[in-house]
Design a protein around this motif. Structure first.
Motif: not given
Length: 309
Positions: A90, A197, A199, A204
């Protein structure tokens, strides 16, 4: 196999806790070298031979290889060897606390985006954000995404998180993106303000090794040992959440409350060995669409990986 300990680059944030546990509890024999400026800096360092292995953001590693035209003299410098975090990241979108003209993500179009380095996660995600917001406008002539007009007036290279925070307050940059929990402390103390924000559309964090440690699908034994020790560090992390919270809140720049909240959001793999080719392909596809990479150019997805999961 050389007996020299590996030099491992890592970002000294909460995600690094299993690395610390692997070193503390399971005898990981390596020199751990912090890179607070992130993945872009580690790409430069591993290509220069300053580190052997690095753990950083998926989009940074893949963009770095995808921009490399492989030759006998230049093989890109590293390859993907492992998976470190399964969950998306995030990215918080931040501006200065005294920037009343910036009230929404849409108001950032055409602004100055602060990034740690060109090619870093903060840079790549600027294009992903622009793609999601339909800010990418293809120029006339060549119909490739790489020929899109820039969605921002400038990419301001600022190297560190501290410099990024300063820049949005003094007007050097209008906004930047950084991981949510790392940013949160500075929302709480009023230094910066959250605008939104985004994602990542992929898992990740990945592990890369210098091409000097790779022969075909075989890795230097020290890299194999590292991956096994990381597996043990992750298992210890999962089984000892209180120790993780204490380490994060005592040694890193996070409150105990934020450390506990982060634990609810993150998932590390049971085994770090190998990388899912479909994840790399989908990441390349999105980066092509966002204009970070150009389809058909650079090292191809399958050639970025040493061992598939």
């Amino acid at each position: 196999m050389s007996s020299q300990p590996l030099k491992i680059g890592f970002v000294p944030e909460h995600f690094s806790t299993p690395i610390y546990f692997a070193h503390k509890h399971f005898g990981l024999d390596a020199e751990l070298i912090p890179f607070p400026s992130g993945t872009g800096h580690m790409i430069t360092a591993i290509r220069a031979g300053e580190i052997d292995v690095a753990i950083g953001l998926t989009e940074g590693w893949i963009a770095g290889l995808g921009k490399t035209e492989q030759t006998e003299e230049n093989d890109g410098g590293y390859r993907l060897v492992g998976t470190y975090v399964e969950t998306p990241l995030c990215w918080a979108i931040s501006t200065g606390n005294q920037r009343p003209e910036i009230q929404s993500v849409d108001s950032l179009k055409g602004g100055k985006i602060g990034v740690s380095r060109i090619g870093s996660g903060s840079y790549v995600m600027g294009y992903v954000l622009a793609d999601q917001r339909a800010w990418l406008v293809p120029t006339t002539g060549v119909g490739t995404s790489a020929e899109s007009a820039s969605p921002y007036s400038d990419f301001v290279v600022l190297n560190t998180f501290e410099n990024l925070r300063k820049a949005v307050n003094d007007g050097t940059a209008d906004f930047f993106m950084w991981e949510h929990f790392t940013s949160k402390k500075y929302y709480d103390n009023g230094e910066i303000r959250r605008v939104g924000e985004i994602h990542t559309p992929w898992s990740s964090w990945k592990i890369v090794a210098s091409t000097k440690l790779v022969k075909g699908t075989a890795l230097d034994g020290r890299v194999d040992d590292l991956l096994e020790k990381l597996n043990k560090g992750i298992r210890h992390f999962n089984e000892n959440p209180e120790e993780a919270v204490e380490y994060i809140s005592t040694n890193l720049d996070y409150s105990e409350e934020d450390a506990r909240e982060w634990l609810k959001t993150v998932k590390f793999p049971e085994r770090t060995q190998g990388v899912d080719l479909n994840v790399v392909r989908s990441t390349v596809d999105i980066l092509n669409k966002a204009g970070v990479l150009t389809q058909g150019k650079g090292i191809q997805a399958g050639d970025m990986i040493v061992k598939q999961r």
